[in-house]
Design a protein around this motif. Structure first.
Motif, PDB file in Angstrom:
ATOM      1  N   ALA A 567       7.051  77.864  63.191  1.00 29.29           N
ATOM      2  CA  ALA A 567       6.708  76.467  62.945  1.00 29.29           C
ATOM      3  C   ALA A 567       5.195  76.246  63.045  1.00 29.29           C
ATOM      4  O   ALA A 567       4.649  75.346  62.389  1.00 29.29           O
ATOM      5  CB  ALA A 567       7.437  75.566  63.936  1.00 29.29           C
ATOM      6  N   LEU A 568       4.525  77.073  63.833  1.00 30.84           N
ATOM      7  CA  LEU A 568       3.070  76.961  63.992  1.00 30.84           C
ATOM      8  C   LEU A 568       2.304  77.868  63.044  1.00 30.84           C
ATOM      9  O   LEU A 568       1.080  77.964  63.131  1.00 30.84           O
ATOM     10  CB  LEU A 568       2.679  77.267  65.439  1.00 30.84           C
ATOM     11  N   GLY A 569       3.023  78.574  62.158  1.00 31.51           N
ATOM     12  CA  GLY A 569       2.359  79.403  61.164  1.00 31.51           C
ATOM     13  C   GLY A 569       2.373  80.880  61.442  1.00 31.51           C
ATOM     14  O   GLY A 569       1.802  81.664  60.670  1.00 31.51           O
ATOM     15  N   GLY A 570       3.014  81.313  62.530  1.00 36.64           N
ATOM     16  CA  GLY A 570       3.089  82.742  62.827  1.00 36.64           C
ATOM     17  C   GLY A 570       4.216  83.417  62.058  1.00 36.64           C
ATOM     18  O   GLY A 570       5.161  82.768  61.617  1.00 36.64           O
ATOM     19  N   ALA A 571       4.119  84.729  61.902  1.00 34.66           N
ATOM     20  CA  ALA A 571       5.144  85.541  61.209  1.00 34.66           C
ATOM     21  C   ALA A 571       5.541  84.904  59.887  1.00 34.66           C
ATOM     22  O   ALA A 571       6.672  84.481  59.702  1.00 34.66           O
ATOM     23  CB  ALA A 571       6.367  85.717  62.110  1.00 34.66           C
ATOM     24  N   PRO A 572       4.621  84.813  58.922  1.00 34.98           N
ATOM     25  CA  PRO A 572       4.890  84.055  57.696  1.00 34.98           C
ATOM     26  C   PRO A 572       5.820  84.733  56.698  1.00 34.98           C
ATOM     27  O   PRO A 572       6.315  84.082  55.788  1.00 34.98           O
ATOM     28  CB  PRO A 572       3.493  83.884  57.091  1.00 34.98           C
ATOM     29  N   ASN A 573       6.065  86.039  56.832  1.00 31.44           N
ATOM     30  CA  ASN A 573       6.875  86.741  55.832  1.00 31.44           C
ATOM     31  C   ASN A 573       8.346  86.379  55.988  1.00 31.44           C
ATOM     32  O   ASN A 573       8.955  86.642  57.026  1.00 31.44           O
ATOM     33  CB  ASN A 573       6.676  88.255  55.968  1.00 31.44           C
ATOM     34  N   GLU A 574       8.931  85.806  54.933  1.00 35.28           N
ATOM     35  CA  GLU A 574      10.309  85.314  55.004  1.00 35.28           C
ATOM     36  C   GLU A 574      11.316  86.456  55.120  1.00 35.28           C
ATOM     37  O   GLU A 574      12.260  86.392  55.915  1.00 35.28           O
ATOM     38  CB  GLU A 574      10.637  84.472  53.758  1.00 35.28           C
ATOM     39  N   ALA A 575      11.148  87.495  54.302  1.00 33.51           N
ATOM     40  CA  ALA A 575      12.104  88.604  54.324  1.00 33.51           C
ATOM     41  C   ALA A 575      12.087  89.310  55.677  1.00 33.51           C
ATOM     42  O   ALA A 575      13.142  89.694  56.199  1.00 33.51           O
ATOM     43  CB  ALA A 575      11.788  89.598  53.207  1.00 33.51           C
ATOM     44  N   ARG A 611      18.122  80.178  60.362  1.00 35.21           N
ATOM     45  CA  ARG A 611      17.939  79.158  59.321  1.00 35.21           C
ATOM     46  C   ARG A 611      16.789  78.221  59.663  1.00 35.21           C
ATOM     47  O   ARG A 611      15.962  77.892  58.804  1.00 35.21           O
ATOM     48  CB  ARG A 611      19.239  78.365  59.161  1.00 35.21           C
ATOM     49  N   ILE A 612      16.731  77.783  60.915  1.00 33.05           N
ATOM     50  CA  ILE A 612      15.662  76.858  61.311  1.00 33.05           C
ATOM     51  C   ILE A 612      14.287  77.520  61.163  1.00 33.05           C
ATOM     52  O   ILE A 612      13.338  76.927  60.639  1.00 33.05           O
ATOM     53  CB  ILE A 612      15.880  76.379  62.759  1.00 33.05           C
ATOM     54  N   GLY A 613      14.191  78.780  61.621  1.00 32.01           N
ATOM     55  CA  GLY A 613      12.919  79.482  61.502  1.00 32.01           C
ATOM     56  C   GLY A 613      12.533  79.718  60.055  1.00 32.01           C
ATOM     57  O   GLY A 613      11.353  79.623  59.692  1.00 32.01           O
ATOM     58  N   HIS A 614      13.512  80.030  59.214  1.00 35.50           N
ATOM     59  CA  HIS A 614      13.242  80.247  57.787  1.00 35.50           C
ATOM     60  C   HIS A 614      12.669  78.976  57.152  1.00 35.50           C
ATOM     61  O   HIS A 614      11.668  79.020  56.431  1.00 35.50           O
ATOM     62  CB  HIS A 614      14.551  80.647  57.098  1.00 35.50           C
ATOM     63  N   ILE A 615      13.298  77.849  57.442  1.00 32.07           N
ATOM     64  CA  ILE A 615      12.859  76.569  56.863  1.00 32.07           C
ATOM     65  C   ILE A 615      11.503  76.161  57.423  1.00 32.07           C
ATOM     66  O   ILE A 615      10.608  75.712  56.686  1.00 32.07           O
ATOM     67  CB  ILE A 615      13.908  75.482  57.139  1.00 32.07           C
ATOM     68  N   ALA A 616      11.332  76.318  58.735  1.00 28.61           N
ATOM     69  CA  ALA A 616      10.057  75.934  59.354  1.00 28.61           C
ATOM     70  C   ALA A 616       8.904  76.732  58.765  1.00 28.61           C
ATOM     71  O   ALA A 616       7.816  76.185  58.521  1.00 28.61           O
ATOM     72  CB  ALA A 616      10.134  76.135  60.868  1.00 28.61           C
ATOM     73  N   GLY A 617       9.131  78.033  58.534  1.00 27.67           N
ATOM     74  CA  GLY A 617       8.079  78.852  57.943  1.00 27.67           C
ATOM     75  C   GLY A 617       7.722  78.408  56.538  1.00 27.67           C
ATOM     76  O   GLY A 617       6.542  78.398  56.154  1.00 27.67           O
TER      77      GLY A 617
END
Length: 707
Positions: A567-575, A611-617
């Motif tokens: 949510a803060l921009g870390g770990a941006p790679n979705e896969a 799911r939440i982390g995927h959407i937040a990213g």
């Protein structure tokens, strides 16, 4: 006279019936497992005797290490045996070099030498726990070898180089014989096993998608959890494929692409299931476009041969995009927006499933270009991503160091002549069993096997071997014990018990260059073995055992922490994020089953966090494009998500209610704006509401929902 002609016409039918019965019998899972276990045992015994014979011919002083190595290296498939052999050789060589570097330099201080050896073993265990692939075996063996060579040499450092050199030679012979026999004598290819598992996984993925379209979560939740475990198993099998003689056409990039698509399909099926259930599509009688689309997609998924028709898949995707555009353009209610959101997810799911079919066929045909897949656009393939926990690995490594040093302290305080042997066995146990949360049950199985090994060795040493006059007779008398133990080693429930037998007999039975039975030496070695393994069980229960509840809670806390980071921009790679969370789900599955009903919703919580982390990213990536009040509100929402999903605590109902209000207000702001990405942002906000569990609003605000 009349009976003979009447019997002849029946004989071909009788033969066919007999062949059919035999084929059916051999095809039964239990029979096949028995046949595979027997074949593995025969090949392993042949490799062990070959290694023993070569070691005798070379006059190596302890040829039994070659036998032990064969049974440690041997696996049921040719590829796994070769890869394990390579990892063992590398680990053995590194461990021997480290031992030679450590012991002579601390010749005058055994205590310091023991501390450094224990530290090296702990470091090797730490690295093996961080690796989590079959390659971790090389780290295990680097510590294993140092323990076997180093501690017996602490009080006799002058012979350490010769000992290390001879041990490498003996082990190398065992590795070479195991690899040659398993690779060239009736080899069992891993490609067939991998292809069968992949085919079953793709069928399971289709079933998960089909059940999602029916909106039946009760039928689907276990399948989704099992899919995560299957992806982990496929990754483990794929690691050995480069070493398999029949797997040249299976390309790494293709495997990564399939994994990425199956990994994305897992949370996507939950998204679709939520929307189908909320919109009541599974119970509608109307023939509206969205309901018809869901029905046709379900029919397409139910017919696997349809997946081979690229035109049909492209047509369904185009139709889903058309429905999505129509509902988006004329959206007047929350239900319309949810319907458009569902249509977009359906298009993605069709592309994922079709791509998996194409990639699967490309592996079968040996096609070189998996990049030809075009129906589903994604980031470059990442493949499986392992969860790694340095803190838990350090905990296990520190526990092994404490256990080994405790054994060293007792050895040096008591001046026990067999203390070096006992500590070396203790170090082996700490490295071999250190990758389990609760290693004691496996150590106990090994102890049970060792008891049988000691008893069998006693009979061999003092009753049978004195009567043996040549090598052929020796092979014949050893065959019964090793063939039975090898068969047990090929079966998962009895693997560790069998290893206690196969690793004990060669050493205690005195399978050296000459027959030198010594009851006192036999008894001392057996006592050292049981004291070492028993102490290992006690020390590992204290220092290296992680309660299942603690392991489960830590995985959940780390997942919540990572949601906040995204949510803060870390770990941006979705896969990468998706694969990491699926690996955590696979790790949770056996633990959840072990604790029973205490954590029935743990796996669902992990997929929800995914799911939440995927959407937040994805929302975080859009933030720079959104200006004004909407941009500020979006940044505030993501900051609130990061605060709510803190690693230190769970999210309270009040915090969730505040999140819902923020999302609703932001959706109103975005819908009223003219931003180019407003529909994309609305889609993501709808996804976020569903992931957080807020599904009632869309239903309640649309009085026409039940028309």
């Amino acid at each position: 006279m009349n009976e003979m002609p009447s019997g002849r016409p029946d004989s071909p039918q009788t033969c066919r019936a007999a062949r059919q019965a035999l084929t059916t019998f051999l095809g039964q899972p239990g029979t096949k497992e028995d046949a595979d276990a027997i074949l593995f045992s025969v090949k392993s015994f042949a490799a062990a005797m070959l290694a023993y014979y070569i070691s005798l011919q070379l006059a190596l002083p302890k040829p039994f290490w070659a036998i032990v190595t064969v049974y440690v290296v041997s696996q049921t498939s040719a590829g796994a045996s070769l890869s394990r052999g390579v990892y063992r050789f590398v680990g053995t060589l590194v461990g021997a070099v480290a031992t030679v570097a450590i012991v002579p330099n601390f010749v005058n201080d055994p205590i310091v030498c023991s501390v450094i050896l224990a530290g090296w073993i702990g470091r090797c265990l730490f690295l093996s726990l961080l690796d989590r692939t079959p390659r971790a075996y090389a780290f295990v063996l680097a510590g294993y070898t140092t323990s076997l060579i180093g501690f017996p040499s602490v009080l006799d450092p002058g012979a350490v180089f010769d000992t290390a050199s001879l041990r490498v030679q003996e082990i190398s012979i065992g590795i070479l014989c195991a690899v040659l026999i398993h690779r060239y004598v009736l080899p069992k290819s891993m490609k067939g096993q991998f292809a069968g598992k992949l085919s079953a996984t793709l069928q399971d993925a289709r079933r998960i998608a089909r059940l999602a379209l029916a909106g039946t979560p009760e039928d689907n939740r276990n399948d989704r959890h099992q899919l995560a475990a299957d992806l982990l198993m496929l990754r483990g099998l794929a690691t050995h494929l480069p070493y398999d003689p029949g797997s040249a056409t299976l390309r790494r990039e293709t495997l990564q692409l399939i994994h990425d698509r199956l990994a994305r399909l897992l949370p996507l099926s939950t998204e679709i299931e939520d929307r189908v259930r909320t919109l009541g599509l599974g119970h509608r009688d109307q023939a509206d476009e969205l309901t018809a689309l869901v029905t046709d997609v379900a029919a397409w998924i139910a017919a696997p041969e349809a997946g081979q028709d690229e035109t049909a898949a492209a047509r369904l995707i185009g139709r889903a995009r058309s429905v999505q555009a129509g509902l988006t353009k004329h959206a007047t209610t929350p239900v319309d927006r949810v319907g458009a959101n569902l249509a977009g997810h359906l298009a993605e799911m069709i592309g994922l499933i079709h791509d998996c079919d194409r990639l699967d066929r490309s592996m079968i045909t040996g096609a070189r270009s998996p990049k030809a897949v075009s129906l589903y656009e994604s980031e470059p393939a990442k493949g499986y991503v392992y969860h790694r926990d340095p803190w838990m690995a350090a905990r296990a490594a520190l526990g092994s160091i404490v256990a080994i040093l405790s054994g060293c302290a007792f050895w040096m305080w008591s001046a026990w002549p067999e203390g070096g042997t006992a500590v070396s066995i203790l170090g082996v146990c700490c490295t071999l069993f250190g990758n389990f949360d609760a290693p004691v049950p496996f150590v106990v199985k090994y102890i049970v096997g060792s008891i049988w090994g000691v008893l069998i060795s006693l009979v061999y040493s003092f009753a049978i071997l004195p009567q043996v006059t040549n090598f052929a007779v020796l092979v014949a008398v050893l065959a019964p014990a090793f063939l039975i133990a090898g068969s047990l080693q090929a079966r998962v429930p009895t693997t560790f018990m069998a290893m206690g037998i196969t690793l004990t007999i060669p050493i205690l039975a005195g399978l050296g260059t000459t027959y030198t039975a010594d009851f006192a030496a036999f008894l001392n070695t057996a006592i050292a073995l049981f004291i070492a393994v028993g102490f290992a069980a006690v020390s590992m229960s204290i220092f290296q055992t992680v309660p299942l509840e603690v392991a489960i809670d830590r995985l959940l806390r780390l997942s919540r922490r990572d949601v906040g980071r995204r949510a803060l921009g870390g770990a941006p790679n979705e896969a990468r994020w998706t694969s990491l969370m699926i690996d955590r789900t696979a790790l949770l599955l056996p633990r959840q089953r072990a604790v029973g009903k205490t954590h029935t919703d743990v796996l669902d919580d992990t997929l929800r966090l995914l799911r939440i982390g995927h959407i937040a990213g994805q929302l975080r990536k859009i933030v720079p494009q959104v200006k004004g009040g909407a941009g500020a509100a979006l940044r505030g929402l993501l900051s609130t998500i990061a605060a709510c999903f803190s690693v230190r605590r769970s999210t309270s109902p009040a915090e969730l209610a505040d999140l819902d209000r923020r999302i609703e207000a932001l959706m109103a702001m975005v819908a009223a704006s003219s931003h180019n990405s407003r529909w994309r942002i609305l889609d993501l906000l709808i996804d976020l509401r569903f992931a957080l569990g807020f599904t009632a609003t869309a239903h309640e605000e649309d009085p026409a929902h039940d028309r």
